[in-house]
Write a protein that holds these residues in place. Structure first.
Motif, short mmCIF file in Angstrom:
data_model
loop_
_atom_site.label_atom_id
_atom_site.label_comp_id
_atom_site.label_asym_id
_atom_site.label_seq_id
_atom_site.Cartn_x
_atom_site.Cartn_y
_atom_site.Cartn_z
N MET A 39 92.64 101.03 70.10
CA MET A 39 91.48 100.35 69.94
C MET A 39 91.63 99.81 68.44
N GLU A 95 97.20 101.25 75.90
CA GLU A 95 95.84 101.13 75.46
C GLU A 95 95.52 101.51 74.18
N LYS A 129 82.60 102.39 75.64
CA LYS A 129 83.63 101.11 76.01
C LYS A 129 83.30 100.02 75.18
N PHE A 130 84.04 99.43 74.54
CA PHE A 130 84.05 98.04 73.85
C PHE A 130 84.86 96.99 74.37
N PRO A 131 84.37 95.69 73.95
CA PRO A 131 85.13 94.53 74.29
C PRO A 131 86.73 94.82 74.39
N VAL A 132 87.39 94.08 75.20
CA VAL A 132 88.77 94.32 75.20
C VAL A 132 89.56 93.13 74.89
N GLU A 163 80.18 100.68 65.40
CA GLU A 163 81.22 100.81 66.91
C GLU A 163 82.43 101.57 65.88
N ARG A 200 96.46 96.62 75.24
CA ARG A 200 95.03 96.37 75.93
C ARG A 200 93.99 97.07 74.80
N GLU A 204 90.41 97.77 72.91
CA GLU A 204 89.21 97.49 72.67
C GLU A 204 89.01 97.38 71.25
N ARG A 259 86.78 110.74 73.90
CA ARG A 259 87.88 110.40 74.85
C ARG A 259 88.45 111.37 75.23
#
Length: 140
Positions: free
Chosen positions: A61, A59, A21-24, A44, A35, A37, A52
């Motif tokens: 990325m 959601e 998981k990365f910062p959101v 990254e 939302r 990431e 996943r």
């Protein structure tokens, strides 16, 4: 004893391959809140959404590149179908491509971009979000 060692080794490999998981952050695409990431570093961006098994309805990325560049994405070890929007430095969507799971097919931006936003496949189409529209809240 050997079977126990094999099981332990297999579980260690599975643990190493679990989704990171990365910062959101929150992004806006018209009236929709995403939302997202953030994958900002090279390691990254390479990991991305690999391994996943699912992703929530709004959601995604966002991949941040240091400067506008010719960017291509692929789906190695990515288990869910995705759509990617390639976005220029002003937040404008350049093009959107659908990508199939676990393929090495390249999906490329039509011009240099600063961002790529991956969402569940069909998300952009279902929200009537098209090239030329803007994504707000992108990191700098």
């Amino acid at each position: 004893m050997a079977a126990g060692c094999l099981a332990l080794a297999a579980s260690s490999i599975a643990l190493a391959q679990q989704a990171t998981k990365f910062p959101v952050i929150s992004l806006n695409a018209g009236m929709y809140v995403i939302r997202a990431e953030v994958a900002a570093r090279d390691a990254e961006r390479q990991q991305g959404l690999m391994f996943r098994e699912k992703m929530g309805a709004n959601e995604g990325m966002v991949f941040l590149f240091e400067a506008p560049a010719g960017v291509c994405m692929w789906m190695k070890n990515t288990l869910i179908p995705l759509s990617v929007a390639f976005i220029d430095e002003n937040g404008q969507i350049v093009n959107i491509e659908d990508m199939q799971p676990q393929t090495l097919d390249s999906h490329c931006a039509r011009k240099p971009v600063r961002y790529a936003l991956e969402m569940n496949q069909g998300w952009f189409k279902s929200k009537n979000i098209k090239p030329g529209m803007r994504i707000e809240g992108l990191p700098r």
